[in-house]
Design a protein around this motif. Structure first.
Motif, PDB file in Angstrom:
ATOM      1  N   THR A  37       5.093  -1.259  -5.014  1.00 12.17           N
ATOM      2  CA  THR A  37       3.957  -1.779  -4.260  1.00 12.17           C
ATOM      3  C   THR A  37       2.757  -1.800  -5.200  1.00 12.17           C
ATOM      4  OG1 THR A  37       3.235   0.410  -3.546  1.00 12.17           O
ATOM      5  CG2 THR A  37       4.818  -0.749  -2.103  1.00 12.17           C
ATOM      6  N   ARG A  38       1.690  -2.425  -4.777  1.00 19.23           N
ATOM      7  CA  ARG A  38       0.476  -2.436  -5.614  1.00 19.23           C
ATOM      8  C   ARG A  38      -0.018  -1.019  -5.869  1.00 19.23           C
ATOM      9  NH1 ARG A  38      -3.460  -7.207  -5.207  1.00 19.23           N
ATOM     10  NH2 ARG A  38      -4.912  -5.498  -5.240  1.00 19.23           N
ATOM     11  N   VAL A 121       0.922  -7.512  -8.794  1.00 21.20           N
ATOM     12  CA  VAL A 121      -0.475  -7.538  -8.385  1.00 21.20           C
ATOM     13  C   VAL A 121      -0.837  -8.804  -7.608  1.00 21.20           C
ATOM     14  CG1 VAL A 121      -2.865  -7.535  -9.242  1.00 21.20           C
ATOM     15  CG2 VAL A 121      -1.179  -6.014 -10.256  1.00 21.20           C
TER      16      VAL A 121
END
Length: 127
Positions: A37-38, A121
């Motif tokens: 995940t980011r 991102v």
């Protein structure tokens, strides 16, 4: 259009990473990237920066381009090892193989790192 389901995250994802070859033309490597995940990617980058050590050098140490390239090549290789699950090269994915790739095809190493960053991102599909 496929329906998304939150919480149903993939284990990995594939991208064809293209890069310019020094002798001309374009090279390509199919990379299977680890999904993050980011937030997990941010934590991963924090660990990489911390592992890189201090940003200063002793005053009596002479600057060396060879040392700089060796250090950054090793750091880039470790980064790539930490983001890849597999690749389609004729050699197994290993730290020494990634170091060799980074040394012989620096554009490939940069392209792999950038493709991963863009995917995580910005969610971009390709180059």
């Amino acid at each position: 259009m496929s329906k998304i389901k939150l919480g149903d995250r993939p284990k990995s994802f594939k991208r064809i990473v293209k890069f310019p070859r020094i002798e001309g033309g374009e090279g390509a490597i199919e990379c299977t990237f680890k999904y993050r995940t980011r937030k997990e990617f941010g934590e991963f980058l924090d660990r990489m920066v911390e592992a890189a050590g201090p940003k200063t050098k002793p005053d009596d140490e002479k600057f060396s381009m060879a040392s700089l390239f060796e250090k950054t090549g090793g750091q880039n290789a470790q980064y790539i090892m930490d983001v890849l699950d597999a690749w389609n090269l004729d050699v197994d994915l290993s730290l020494s193989a990634v170091e060799q790739l980074s040394n012989e095809y620096p554009g490939a190493a940069s392209a792999i790192m950038e493709a991963y960053r863009m995917a995580i991102v910005e969610g971009r599909l390709g180059n």
